[in-house]
Design an enzyme around this catalytic site. Structure first.
Site, mmCIF file in Angstrom:
data_model
loop_
_atom_site.group_PDB
_atom_site.id
_atom_site.type_symbol
_atom_site.label_atom_id
_atom_site.label_comp_id
_atom_site.label_asym_id
_atom_site.label_seq_id
_atom_site.Cartn_x
_atom_site.Cartn_y
_atom_site.Cartn_z
ATOM 1 C CG LEU A 1 -1.955 -1.086 1.381
ATOM 2 C CD1 LEU A 1 -2.656 -0.983 2.729
ATOM 3 C CD2 LEU A 1 -2.976 -1.037 0.254
ATOM 4 C CD GLU B 1 10.198 0.393 5.307
ATOM 5 O OE1 GLU B 1 10.965 0.146 4.353
ATOM 6 O OE2 GLU B 1 9.272 -0.352 5.635
HETATM 7 P P1 ATP Z 1 6.089 -3.211 3.900
HETATM 8 O O1 ATP Z 1 6.192 -2.143 4.961
HETATM 9 O O2 ATP Z 1 6.241 -4.583 4.473
HETATM 10 O O3 ATP Z 1 6.930 -2.913 2.707
HETATM 11 P P2 ATP Z 1 3.500 -2.009 3.359
HETATM 12 O O4 ATP Z 1 4.059 -0.743 3.915
HETATM 13 O O5 ATP Z 1 2.824 -1.915 2.041
HETATM 14 O O6 ATP Z 1 4.591 -3.170 3.322
HETATM 15 P P3 ATP Z 1 1.190 -2.030 5.114
HETATM 16 O O7 ATP Z 1 0.530 -1.063 4.215
HETATM 17 O O8 ATP Z 1 1.473 -1.585 6.502
HETATM 18 O O9 ATP Z 1 2.493 -2.623 4.444
HETATM 19 O O10 ATP Z 1 0.331 -3.368 5.222
HETATM 20 C C1 ATP Z 1 0.019 -4.147 4.084
HETATM 21 C C2 ATP Z 1 -1.012 -5.167 4.494
HETATM 22 O O11 ATP Z 1 -2.212 -4.517 4.893
HETATM 23 C C3 ATP Z 1 -1.454 -6.121 3.397
HETATM 24 O O12 ATP Z 1 -0.574 -7.210 3.279
HETATM 25 C C4 ATP Z 1 -2.839 -6.539 3.862
HETATM 26 O O13 ATP Z 1 -2.768 -7.640 4.740
HETATM 27 C C5 ATP Z 1 -3.332 -5.335 4.645
HETATM 28 N N1 ATP Z 1 -4.335 -4.475 3.971
HETATM 29 C C6 ATP Z 1 -5.137 -3.597 4.617
HETATM 30 N N2 ATP Z 1 -5.953 -2.961 3.771
HETATM 31 C C7 ATP Z 1 -5.675 -3.437 2.542
HETATM 32 C C8 ATP Z 1 -6.195 -3.158 1.244
HETATM 33 N N3 ATP Z 1 -7.180 -2.277 1.045
HETATM 34 N N4 ATP Z 1 -5.640 -3.814 0.197
HETATM 35 C C9 ATP Z 1 -4.650 -4.700 0.372
HETATM 36 N N5 ATP Z 1 -4.130 -5.001 1.575
HETATM 37 C C10 ATP Z 1 -4.620 -4.383 2.658
HETATM 38 MG MG MG Z 2 5.454 -0.343 5.396
#
Ligand code: ATP
Ligand code: MG
Length: 265
Positions: free
Chosen positions: A11, A71
């Site tokens: 995300l 990060e």
């Molecule tokens: P990282 O920090 O590990 O690189 P990230 O910053 O993208 O990844 P977050 O955004 O904190 O991680 O969390 C991603 C997780 O949030 C997904 O794996 C899923 O389980 C969950 N999630 C919550 N809302 C959604 C959504 N709308 N679509 C997809 N995943 C979602």
């Molecule tokens: Mg993250």
């Protein structure tokens, strides 16, 4: 005007600060181009701060003037800021657990911050194994199934092994996750999702507990988008953390720590 973007594995978290007012937005990383449409226009009169795994890519492609912040630092600084804003009473030394696509552990003591552990068990595991166990593919649907299900017919508990005798440790503890599964097709999707979420929660808490003991703290602050509208995971983390003697907190808007921190650092 200031913009903070945390481009993670799944995300895109966006924080916009204007005259002291903060707006939060998030996009799936696949909709990057859509988000960049309006953001590029906004960025013409704003300071842009980037963090997360895809920060360098965004800088190259869309925001050559932007500042890139690591990060780990951004996440901790954002968490400290949000804790001060919230009414949460949290000890000055605590562990921050970011359940993103993967999971990261940080030790925070006032301004001192350190990344101390990482695990591949996280939100990506919830999505990936969820899609294998369920016919659903969307995050919200998988989270809903997990909440409706019951892991009792999936997980083997300590008391199941010792039955009809008395277990030497708490009988309701998990002896083996998924060990009661018979074969494909006989278990309900919800029950399997409940067992999956529980396994993720237990694993994160066990890792947290070992790490907390090592670093001599009992206080855990959970953040990351995997907690969003995911009551099964929240309840699991809360219950299991308390059981092992940790004090868990869930930080409101915690998924924006990185994006927020990037414009404060
Ligand atoms: P990282 O920090 O590990 O690189 P990230 O910053 O993208 O990844 P977050 O955004 O904190 O991680 O969390 C991603 C997780 O949030 C997904 O794996 C899923 O389980 C969950 N999630 C919550 N809302 C959604 C959504 N709308 N679509 C997809 N995943 C979602
Ligand atoms: Mg993250």
């Amino acid at each position: 005007k200031k913009i903070g973007i945390d481009a993670g594995g799944t995300l895109l978290k966006i924080v916009i600060e204007e005259k002291g007012k903060i707006t939060y937005k998030k996009y799936p990383i696949e909709k990057l181009d859509e988000a960049m449409g309006w953001l590029s226009i906004l960025a013409q009169q704003a300071e842009v701060n980037l963090t997360g795994g895809k920060a360098e890519y965004l800088k190259k492609r869309y925001f050559p003037q932007a500042r890139v912040v690591t990060e780990f630092k951004a996440t901790c600084v954002g968490a400290n800021y949000l804790i001060k804003q919230s009414r949460l009473q949290i000890a000055s030394k605590f562990m921050l657990v970011n359940i993103g696509t993967g999971t990261s552990w940080y030790l925070i003591e006032e301004e001192k911050t350190e990344r101390i552990l990482g695990s591949g068990i996280g939100g990506g595991t919830f999505m990936g194994l969820g899609k294998l166990l369920s016919s659903k593919v969307e995050y919200s649907q998988l989270a809903e199934q997990a909440m409706e299900g019951d892991r009792a017919s999936i997980d083997l508990l300590v008391k199941d092994i010792y039955h009809p005798g008395e277990p030497p440790i708490e009988g309701t503890l998990t002896a083996s996750n998924f060990a009661k599964v018979e074969k494909l097709g006989v278990h309900s999707e919800s029950d399997m999702m409940a067992a999956l979420v529980n396994m993720i929660a237990e694993t994160i808490v066990l890792l947290s507990n070992q790490t907390a003991t090592y670093y001599q703290t009992k206080v855990i602050v959970y953040i990351g988008s995997t907690l969003i509208e995911n009551p099964a995971l929240q309840v699991g983390l809360e219950r299991f953390s308390t059981l092992v003697g940790l004090t868990p907190h869930f930080l409101p808007d915690g998924e924006y720590c990185g994006a927020l921190g990037s414009l404060i650092v």
